[in-house]
Design a protein around this motif. Structure first.
Motif, mmCIF file in Angstrom:
data_model
loop_
_atom_site.group_PDB
_atom_site.id
_atom_site.type_symbol
_atom_site.label_atom_id
_atom_site.label_comp_id
_atom_site.label_asym_id
_atom_site.label_seq_id
_atom_site.Cartn_x
_atom_site.Cartn_y
_atom_site.Cartn_z
ATOM 1 N N SER A 152 -7.096 -3.867 -3.626
ATOM 2 C CA SER A 152 -8.273 -3.259 -3.929
ATOM 3 C C SER A 152 -9.517 -3.687 -3.234
ATOM 4 N N ARG A 153 -10.600 -3.459 -3.494
ATOM 5 C CA ARG A 153 -11.966 -4.046 -2.689
ATOM 6 C C ARG A 153 -12.538 -4.956 -3.339
ATOM 7 N N TRP A 158 0.856 -1.160 -0.046
ATOM 8 C CA TRP A 158 0.040 -0.044 0.083
ATOM 9 C C TRP A 158 0.772 1.349 0.014
ATOM 10 N N ASN A 188 0.234 3.262 -3.352
ATOM 11 C CA ASN A 188 -1.176 4.209 -3.275
ATOM 12 C C ASN A 188 -1.177 5.521 -3.422
ATOM 13 N N ASP A 227 -8.501 1.488 -8.894
ATOM 14 C CA ASP A 227 -9.210 0.984 -7.611
ATOM 15 C C ASP A 227 -10.444 1.720 -7.673
ATOM 16 N N PHE A 261 -2.934 2.930 -10.011
ATOM 17 C CA PHE A 261 -3.556 2.362 -8.846
ATOM 18 C C PHE A 261 -4.788 2.979 -8.425
ATOM 19 N N ILE A 283 -2.278 -4.827 -7.558
ATOM 20 C CA ILE A 283 -3.357 -3.822 -7.628
ATOM 21 C C ILE A 283 -4.551 -4.478 -7.100
ATOM 22 N N TYR A 284 -5.022 -5.582 -7.613
ATOM 23 C CA TYR A 284 -6.176 -6.134 -7.142
ATOM 24 C C TYR A 284 -6.236 -6.783 -6.069
#
Length: 235
Positions: free
Chosen positions: A157-158, A112, A116, A125, A121, A153-154
């Motif tokens: 991510s959420r 992160w 970030n 995201d 990203f 990245i994934y």
């Protein structure tokens, strides 16, 4: 994604393809070819066990961020296109899902801090939060970003990991076809380039034509998916 970034990503894709082709040709002249041939012979005699072992190694190496192009080409070389294509396809989805899980669970804080502030990203995201499956699908189809970087990245991510793995499995199909096909013909390059065929020039024409068709189809999918991805990200 600005124009310079797109040019850089395109160069990386073409460079990766060129390196893979050099590896395929070089395998016909280096001692490594004998080892690979031995492995292919063993796989021919132990297909199920070989496929299971290969799948485990493929997934582990995906987590270790080994280039997916080499892994997919290896599937084509060892198992041929009919078996190597579905095997690599399943492994690429499972490997991406496990890689994202590992990054999300064990390296999230460090990753992160590293990513970030990366505009790529942040953009992806935010898009994933709106249309997760579609964005993952388009990014995999577009080949704009490296496979392993997208796994990171994934992982941060959420998006639910099963959704990401399924979209990856579908979206990577053109790339899997390209690299497993190149790997499958690598096993026969020396024979095709020799005088063992009645018409070696025709054999070479078939080989080159097959490569061009698969590469062209992959490029068309890449361009189409990139345009769709750009439209989604601009929203």
């Amino acid at each position: 994604m600005d124009r310079q970034a797109r040019r850089n990503n395109r160069r990386r894709f073409l460079l990766g393809l060129a390196v893979l082709l050099l590896v395929i040709i070089g395998a016909s002249f280096l001692p490594l070819a004998a080892w690979l041939e031995s492995a292919r012979t063993w796989v021919d005699s132990h297909l199920l066990l070989g496929a299971l072992l290969f799948a485990g190694v493929f997934i582990i190496l995906t987590v270790a961020m080994v280039p997916g192009s080499l892994l997919m080409a290896s599937a084509g070389y060892l198992f041929g296109l009919p078996v190597g294509l579905p095997l690599a396809s399943v492994c690429i989805g499972c490997g991406a899902g496990l890689a994202a899980l590992v990054y999300r669970t064990f390296a999230r804080e460090w990753l992160w801090q590293r990513f970030n502030t990366d505009p790529r990203f942040v953009t992806i995201d935010e898009a994933v939060a709106r249309k997760g499956f579609l964005i993952v699908l388009l990014t995999r189809l577009s080949l704009l970003m490296p496979f392993n970087l997208l796994n990171i990245i994934y992982g941060l991510s959420r998006i639910p990991l099963p959704t990401m793995a399924m979209a990856t499995w579908i979206g990577m199909t053109p790339a899997v076809l390209l690299y497993t096909y190149l790997g499958s013909i690598a096993a026969n390059v020396e024979q095709l380039m020799s005088q063992e065929f009645a018409n070696p020039w025709a054999s070479r024409a078939v080989l080159i034509s097959g490569i061009l068709v698969v590469v062209a189809a992959t490029w068309v999918v890449h361009r189409t998916a990139t345009a769709a991805l750009r439209a989604e990200l601009e929203q």
